[in-house]
Design a protein around this motif. Structure first.
Motif, PDB file in Angstrom:
ATOM      1  N   HIS A   1      11.221   6.385   4.827  1.00 31.70           N
ATOM      2  CA  HIS A   1      11.106   6.663   6.401  1.00 31.70           C
ATOM      3  C   HIS A   1      11.779   5.398   7.336  1.00 31.70           C
ATOM      4  O   HIS A   1      11.875   5.464   8.413  1.00 31.70           O
ATOM      5  CB  HIS A   1       9.585   6.902   7.050  1.00 31.70           C
ATOM      6  N   LYS A   2      11.715   4.135   6.482  1.00 33.18           N
ATOM      7  CA  LYS A   2      11.971   2.983   7.104  1.00 33.18           C
ATOM      8  C   LYS A   2      13.506   3.104   7.957  1.00 33.18           C
ATOM      9  O   LYS A   2      13.413   2.413   8.993  1.00 33.18           O
ATOM     10  CB  LYS A   2      12.135   1.935   6.176  1.00 33.18           C
TER      11      LYS A   2
ATOM     12  N   GLY B   1       5.013  -1.756  -1.159  1.00 39.44           N
ATOM     13  CA  GLY B   1       5.246  -1.727   0.163  1.00 39.44           C
ATOM     14  C   GLY B   1       3.658  -1.254   0.944  1.00 39.44           C
ATOM     15  O   GLY B   1       3.626  -1.405   1.939  1.00 39.44           O
TER      16      GLY B   1
ATOM     17  N   ALA C   1       7.405   7.777  -4.287  1.00 42.09           N
ATOM     18  CA  ALA C   1       7.246   6.500  -4.405  1.00 42.09           C
ATOM     19  C   ALA C   1       5.754   6.044  -4.341  1.00 42.09           C
ATOM     20  O   ALA C   1       4.900   6.764  -4.141  1.00 42.09           O
ATOM     21  CB  ALA C   1       7.625   5.795  -2.759  1.00 42.09           C
TER      22      ALA C   1
ATOM     23  N   SER D   1       6.340   9.548   2.239  1.00 41.08           N
ATOM     24  CA  SER D   1       7.302   8.571   2.899  1.00 41.08           C
ATOM     25  C   SER D   1       8.464   8.001   2.309  1.00 41.08           C
ATOM     26  O   SER D   1       9.287   7.669   2.913  1.00 41.08           O
ATOM     27  CB  SER D   1       6.188   7.256   3.279  1.00 41.08           C
ATOM     28  N   GLY D   2       8.607   8.322   1.002  1.00 39.21           N
ATOM     29  CA  GLY D   2       9.640   7.552   0.158  1.00 39.21           C
ATOM     30  C   GLY D   2       9.709   8.388  -1.173  1.00 39.21           C
ATOM     31  O   GLY D   2       8.883   8.832  -1.722  1.00 39.21           O
TER      32      GLY D   2
ATOM     33  N   CYS E   1       0.244   7.477   3.914  1.00 37.25           N
ATOM     34  CA  CYS E   1      -0.468   6.107   3.170  1.00 37.25           C
ATOM     35  C   CYS E   1      -0.222   5.051   4.318  1.00 37.25           C
ATOM     36  O   CYS E   1       0.395   5.354   5.037  1.00 37.25           O
ATOM     37  CB  CYS E   1       0.443   5.881   2.142  1.00 37.25           C
TER      38      CYS E   1
ATOM     39  N   GLY F   1       0.426   1.079   4.849  1.00 34.06           N
ATOM     40  CA  GLY F   1       0.697  -0.297   4.463  1.00 34.06           C
ATOM     41  C   GLY F   1       0.547  -1.218   5.708  1.00 34.06           C
ATOM     42  O   GLY F   1      -0.614  -1.587   6.312  1.00 34.06           O
ATOM     43  N   GLY F   2       1.745  -1.221   6.768  1.00 37.41           N
ATOM     44  CA  GLY F   2       1.643  -1.653   8.002  1.00 37.41           C
ATOM     45  C   GLY F   2       1.221  -0.594   8.840  1.00 37.41           C
ATOM     46  O   GLY F   2       0.369  -0.681   9.963  1.00 37.41           O
ATOM     47  N   GLY F   3       1.291   0.748   8.489  1.00 37.73           N
ATOM     48  CA  GLY F   3       0.857   1.658   9.135  1.00 37.73           C
ATOM     49  C   GLY F   3       2.080   2.531   9.780  1.00 37.73           C
ATOM     50  O   GLY F   3       1.628   3.390  10.589  1.00 37.73           O
ATOM     51  N   SER F   4       3.275   2.147   9.692  1.00 33.87           N
ATOM     52  CA  SER F   4       4.139   2.827  10.570  1.00 33.87           C
ATOM     53  C   SER F   4       4.483   4.348  10.215  1.00 33.87           C
ATOM     54  O   SER F   4       4.744   5.276  11.025  1.00 33.87           O
ATOM     55  CB  SER F   4       5.700   2.339  10.583  1.00 33.87           C
ATOM     56  N   ASN F   5       4.616   4.691   8.770  1.00 31.93           N
ATOM     57  CA  ASN F   5       4.852   6.302   8.695  1.00 31.93           C
ATOM     58  C   ASN F   5       3.738   6.891   9.172  1.00 31.93           C
ATOM     59  O   ASN F   5       3.579   8.155   9.420  1.00 31.93           O
ATOM     60  CB  ASN F   5       5.119   6.379   7.295  1.00 31.93           C
TER      61      ASN F   5
ATOM     62  N   SER G   1       7.176  -2.780  10.313  1.00 25.67           N
ATOM     63  CA  SER G   1       6.241  -1.597  10.407  1.00 25.67           C
ATOM     64  C   SER G   1       5.603  -1.942  12.001  1.00 25.67           C
ATOM     65  O   SER G   1       6.160  -2.554  12.639  1.00 25.67           O
ATOM     66  CB  SER G   1       5.320  -2.139   9.153  1.00 25.67           C
TER      67      SER G   1
ATOM     68  N   GLU H   1       4.029   4.006  -3.226  1.00 33.11           N
ATOM     69  CA  GLU H   1       3.374   3.948  -1.794  1.00 33.11           C
ATOM     70  C   GLU H   1       2.751   5.401  -1.307  1.00 33.11           C
ATOM     71  O   GLU H   1       1.843   5.694  -1.183  1.00 33.11           O
ATOM     72  CB  GLU H   1       4.398   3.630  -0.640  1.00 33.11           C
TER      73      GLU H   1
HETATM   74  C1  LIG Z   1       7.513   0.499   3.191  1.00 33.92           C
HETATM   75  C2  LIG Z   1       6.710   1.677   2.825  1.00 33.92           C
HETATM   76  C3  LIG Z   1       5.582   1.988   3.223  1.00 33.92           C
HETATM   77  C4  LIG Z   1       4.492   1.245   3.930  1.00 33.92           C
HETATM   78  O1  LIG Z   1       5.175   0.985   4.955  1.00 33.92           O
HETATM   79  P1  LIG Z   1       4.024   1.594   6.355  1.00 33.92           P
HETATM   80  O2  LIG Z   1       4.574   0.898   7.691  1.00 33.92           O
HETATM   81  O3  LIG Z   1       2.631   1.669   6.316  1.00 33.92           O
HETATM   82  O4  LIG Z   1       4.527   3.245   6.490  1.00 33.92           O
HETATM   83  C5  LIG Z   1       5.203   3.383   2.778  1.00 33.92           C
HETATM   84  N1  LIG Z   1       6.003   4.167   1.998  1.00 33.92           N
HETATM   85  C6  LIG Z   1       7.166   3.706   1.503  1.00 33.92           C
HETATM   86  C7  LIG Z   1       7.990   4.627   1.030  1.00 33.92           C
HETATM   87  C8  LIG Z   1       7.892   2.505   2.019  1.00 33.92           C
HETATM   88  O5  LIG Z   1       8.894   2.119   1.734  1.00 33.92           O
END
Ligand SMILES: *Cc1c(COP(=O)(O)O)cnc(C)c1O
Length: 387
Positions: A89-90, A301, A346, A371-372, A233, A235-239, A193, A348
């Protein structure tokens, strides 16, 4: 669209804000104005969606994973962000910010990267929009991810290996922030993120919200109604915030899977929402892990000591339940999805799949953000599984 919790733009209850040195106040204020006056116009949105369609592969399918559904005992739908260009999703966020940088007359992009996924997305849009691109990456990470470093350079980006401090992601962020402070006139800092000082958390949310908007339409079309739960999931929380936002005012339960590492009560995890405290980090007030915890997750991630401030607020008001998914649970889900669907997620995203398993007996229909894709994790997985 002013919400009560954003009465002061860029704050999320007690979280968020702009906790930065004075030199950065002004450029961030200008960026916030650009967010309000440029990004939120229909013209910009249309140009943004055009690039995502033509270049990145949107819309992504919402896939009814019948094999996984059978294994978990609930109807699971996967939002296939793994099928996007770059494999995650990045690219949504990278395209949005690069488009804004171009419109604002910037000639240069900088970004931090940990494992190299966000650096790769930034290198892609740097090439696409013909912007000079410099990526800051800790030397330790660069040594572990030589192929990603090569790929970024292949697309024309300069990769600056940071040797200070622990030579990791946090040091790369510091180096990128310093660069930004010294070059604000021609440079856009493409934050990866929904984290950092305002306006990044709300701007990144805006770019990633395309995930939830599509998913909402798709699930209604497919099932005739809304799902019972949405899972991602964190991480930073964007997805996660990108999936959740379209369902925010609906009767849809939200679940966020953090990098639980060896467990939220252990001293090695990346789960500041399940265990941690309120503090200031990288320009924002948010939740961070405790001082005696070493930041760790099997997935690079999710390996971040803080989290986007909107998630800290969602936790505080009870809008979303956050759970620490352990490395072992994530690896189990990684194998289950591979075996039942022929889709290798992924590591993540495997945290989201594992969380769907945990809540499957409480909900009938669950949308999981995939997300990936897992290609980047093959070497690591091959060392862990004796197949
Ligand atoms: C970077 C990454 C994440 C974590 O980032 P968020 O900002 O939390 O979405 C999650 N999944 C994948 C596949 C990533 O590359």
């Amino acid at each position: 669209m002013t919400r009560q919790d954003e009465a002061t733009p860029g704050t999320f209850g007690e979280f968020g804000g702009r906790h930065v040195p004075e030199v950065m106040e002004e450029p961030l204020e200008r960026l916030a104005e650009a967010y309000e006056n440029v990004v939120r116009t229909p013209e910009f949105r249309a140009a943004f969606l055009d690039v995502l369609e033509a270049y990145a592969g949107r819309p992504t399918p919402l896939y009814h994973a019948t094999g996984l559904s059978e294994a978990y005992g609930a109807d699971v739908y996967l939002k296939r962000e793994d099928l996007l260009h770059g494999g995650a999703h990045k690219i949504n966020n990278a395209v949005g910010q690069a488009l804004l940088a171009k419109k604002a007359g910037k000639t240069r992009l900088i970004a931090e990267t940990g494992a190299g996924q966000h650096g790769t997305a930034t290198a892609m849009v740097g090439a696409l929009f013909d912007l000079d691109t410099e990526i800051y990456m800790g030397r330790k990470d660069a040594d572990r991810q030589r192929m990603n470093v090569f790929r970024m350079r292949l697309m024309g980006a300069a990769v600056n290996e940071v040797t200070r401090g622990g030579a990791g992601l946090a040091d790369a962020v510091d180096a990128a922030l310093e660069d930004f402070a010294g070059n604000v006139d021609d440079t856009h800092y493409l934050v990866g993120s929904a984290v950092g000082p305002d306006p990044f958390p709300r701007m990144v949310r805006e770019f990633q919200s395309v995930i939830g908007e599509e998913a909402r339409e798709q699930i209604v079309e497919e099932t005739g109604g809304l799902p019972d739960a949405a899972v991602a999931c964190v991480g930073g929380g964007s997805n996660a915030i990108g999936l959740f936002h379209a369902f925010r005012d609906d009767d849809v339960a939200f679940y966020g899977g953090e990098g639980g590492g060896e467990g939220a009560t252990s001293t090695r995890h990346a789960a500041p929402l399940s265990s941690g405290k309120s503090d200031v980090l990288h320009g924002m007030r948010t939740r961070v892990i405790d001082d005696d915890v070493e930041v760790h997750s099997v997935s690079a991630g999710l390996d971040y000591p803080g989290v986007g401030p909107e998630h800290a607020m969602f936790r505080a008001v009870g809008r979303c339940e956050y759970r620490a998914i352990t490395d072992d649970e994530a690896l189990d889900a990684f194998r289950t999805l591979s075996e039942t669907e022929g889709i290798v997620p992924a590591l993540e995203s495997s945290h989201a799949v594992a969380l769907a398993k945990r809540v499957a007996d409480e909900h009938d229909t669950i949308v999981v953000n995939l997300s990936g894709r897992g290609d980047k994790d093959m070497e690591q997985a091959a060392e862990l599984f004796d197949l």
